[in-house]
Design a protein around this motif. Structure first.
Motif, PDB file in Angstrom:
ATOM      1  N   LYS A   7      40.116  48.762  39.639  1.00 41.49           N
ATOM      2  CA  LYS A   7      40.717  48.184  38.430  1.00 41.49           C
ATOM      3  C   LYS A   7      40.130  46.797  38.164  1.00 41.49           C
ATOM      4  O   LYS A   7      40.007  45.986  39.089  1.00 41.49           O
ATOM      5  CB  LYS A   7      42.233  48.097  38.595  1.00 41.49           C
ATOM      6  CG  LYS A   7      42.975  47.510  37.394  1.00 41.49           C
ATOM      7  CD  LYS A   7      43.374  46.071  37.583  1.00 41.49           C
ATOM      8  CE  LYS A   7      43.896  45.419  36.324  1.00 41.49           C
ATOM      9  NZ  LYS A   7      44.334  44.021  36.519  1.00 41.49           N
ATOM     10  N   GLY A 151      50.518  42.572  31.877  1.00 43.31           N
ATOM     11  CA  GLY A 151      49.979  42.734  33.227  1.00 43.31           C
ATOM     12  C   GLY A 151      50.013  44.175  33.702  1.00 43.31           C
ATOM     13  O   GLY A 151      49.743  44.475  34.868  1.00 43.31           O
ATOM     14  N   ASP A 154      47.631  46.823  36.174  1.00 44.98           N
ATOM     15  CA  ASP A 154      47.750  46.990  37.629  1.00 44.98           C
ATOM     16  C   ASP A 154      48.544  48.262  37.923  1.00 44.98           C
ATOM     17  O   ASP A 154      48.196  49.050  38.810  1.00 44.98           O
ATOM     18  CB  ASP A 154      48.505  45.797  38.264  1.00 44.98           C
ATOM     19  CG  ASP A 154      47.778  44.479  38.081  1.00 44.98           C
ATOM     20  OD1 ASP A 154      46.537  44.484  38.045  1.00 44.98           O
ATOM     21  OD2 ASP A 154      48.465  43.443  37.973  1.00 44.98           O
ATOM     22  N   LYS A 209      51.738  36.269  39.496  1.00 46.31           N
ATOM     23  CA  LYS A 209      51.298  37.311  38.561  1.00 46.31           C
ATOM     24  C   LYS A 209      50.011  38.012  38.987  1.00 46.31           C
ATOM     25  O   LYS A 209      49.464  38.813  38.221  1.00 46.31           O
ATOM     26  CB  LYS A 209      51.152  36.729  37.157  1.00 46.31           C
ATOM     27  CG  LYS A 209      50.025  35.734  37.032  1.00 46.31           C
ATOM     28  CD  LYS A 209      49.702  35.499  35.569  1.00 46.31           C
ATOM     29  CE  LYS A 209      48.453  34.640  35.475  1.00 46.31           C
ATOM     30  NZ  LYS A 209      47.860  34.612  34.176  1.00 46.31           N
TER      31      LYS A 209
HETATM   32 MG    MG Z   1      47.005  40.805  35.680  1.00 39.50          MG
END
Ligand code: MG
Ligand code: ADP
Ligand code: ASP
Length: 406
Positions: A7, A151, A154, A209
């Protein structure tokens, strides 16, 4: 052949040169004999821009249209990366969330992945193609595009790794691992070789984060081996794994901060049964999450002050909800303060060792930093302080717990 998921976050695909760099990394993995699925984010800044456009057009936008807009950043980068791979002779194709499909629930804006059908991907991988999958997006039960919350790529990557039965999930980002605290704020932050799922989950949930909280939840549930590493330097990263894979466990493994907090105090609340329900019931109904709560004892024994925190984005709505309770609950005044930060110390060692909280309080006192609220869980202590002390508090605590790099 071993399957792996790689990723790449926003900074890693931030411009065309960087996308070419990602293509070379993926090619190297393919050459070493792995079957590879790649998950990418939008270029850094792209999603913020898309969110901003939504706000400008309609402050109270329709969440389904919001998803349609903000999911587009990832469609750009999957196409570009697939092309970049083809350019260097690697067979590849792009996949939007709905094409896989990555199925989610109906909660637009912060949907949860419910299932990933891998049949089409399996065929493509078996034919020797690299699958370049858009992070952050899926398809809801209504057949419309959903997104997974900021976010969220992920989580896309870990979910895909679980669905594909991948050997590991490598999260490439702009730092070379998980540190004892945010290395951009504390220069002496130390890189961790390993961290337990539990600690990573707690750190992510209180603001670190580097991994989205849900991705860690998912990794823990499906026992996906997650590695966090840099897309720019070749260095070993951090492995997120089970507690029994860690030889020497530190008492405190990390310190995180969250600026996404706002504090509300209701002053002069009558001290009688039902008051807490009268305050927090309407907030829950308005889907406003309350984090820390403290109720002070009053001097006269008849009225009390109630202080609690909500996310910064919810502050105005929370104030409106509270205003509506004023007549019934008969409180005296409302004070709102968005200039606060939550600092949390996390470590599984807290289960067996006393004094960790005391060290936090003493350290902050020595710096003359006033603690406004405190909350604890089995492996975490959080305090709310004034935002202007963020850096000072992080550095002082980092040293006090012996975490500084030497
Ligand atoms: Mg991120
Ligand atoms: P990406 O775009 O690759 O998903 P993010 O910006 O979401 O990257 O996450 C990486 C950032 O997380 C780092 O640049 C760093 O500032 C921040 N961060 C916060 N806490 C930590 C920590 N404990 N260890 C490493 N990075 C952290
Ligand atoms: N592009 C999305 C965001 O900025 C998802 C991600 O980067 O993980 O939040």
């Amino acid at each position: 052949m071993a399957r792996i998921v790689m990723k790449f976050g926003g900074t890693s695909v931030g411009d065309v040169e960087r996308i070419k760099n990602v293509a070379r990394r993926v090619a190297a993995e393919v050459e070493s004999g792995s079957t590879v699925a790649v998950v990418v984010s939008a270029m850094s800044g792209a999603t913020n821009q898309l969110v901003e456009w939504c706000r400008q057009v309609a402050p109270l936008y329709d969440n389904r249209e919001y998803d349609t807009v903000v999911a587009t950043g990832e469609q750009v980068t999957i196409g570009l990366l697939a092309m970049a791979l083809q350019e260097i002779g690697v067979k590849a194709r792009s996949w939007c969330g709905w094409q896989v499909p990555v199925r989610t629930d109906e909660v637009h804006g912060k949907a949860r992945i419910t299932a990933i059908d891998t049949e089409a991907l399996d065929q493509s991988l078996a034919a020797g193609e690299v699958a370049v999958v858009a992070g952050f997006q899926g398809i809801g039960p209504d057949g419309r595009i959903t997104t997974l919350g900021r976010g969220g790529s992920d989580t896309s990557a870990v979910a895909l790794a679980a669905a594909l039965g991948a050997e590991r999930c490598d999260i490439y980002t702009d730092v070379d691992g998980v540190y004892t605290t945010d290395p951009r704020i504390v220069a002496k932050a130390r890189k961790l070789d390993r961290i337990t799922y539990e600690e990573m989950l707690e750190l992510a949930s209180v603001g670190a984060k580097v991994l989205q909280t849900r991705s860690v939840e998912m990794a823990m549930k499906h026992r996906v081996r997650v590695q966090v590493l840099s897309s720019f330097v070749d260095a070993p990263g951090t492995l997120v794994c089970d507690e029994d894979e860690i030889v020497e466990q530190e008492l405190v493994s990390g310190i995180a901060y969250s600026r996404d907090e706002a504090k509300i105090t209701l002053v002069g609340v009558p001290d009688r049964p039902g008051v807490a329900a009268g305050i927090f019931g309407p907030l829950a109904e308005a889907a406003i999450n309350v984090d820390m709560i403290v109720q002070n004892v009053s001097e006269d024994g008849r009225s009390t002050d109630v202080t609690f925190t909500v996310g910064k984005a919810d502050l105005e709505r929370a104030r409106q909800v509270m205003d509506k309770t004023r007549e019934k609950l008969d409180w005296g005044g409302l004070e709102a303060d968005p200039a606060v930060v939550k600092i949390s110390v996390v470590g599984v060692g807290m289960r067996s060792h006393a004094g960790i909280a005391q060290k936090m309080f003493q350290t902050l006192a020595a710096e003359n930093i006033n603690i406004r609220l405190i909350s604890t869980s089995e492996i975490k202590i959080s305090v709310l302080i004034d935002e202007k002390y963020t850096e000072l508090a992080l550095r002082a605590l980092h040293s006090a717990y012996g975490l500084d790099a030497v």
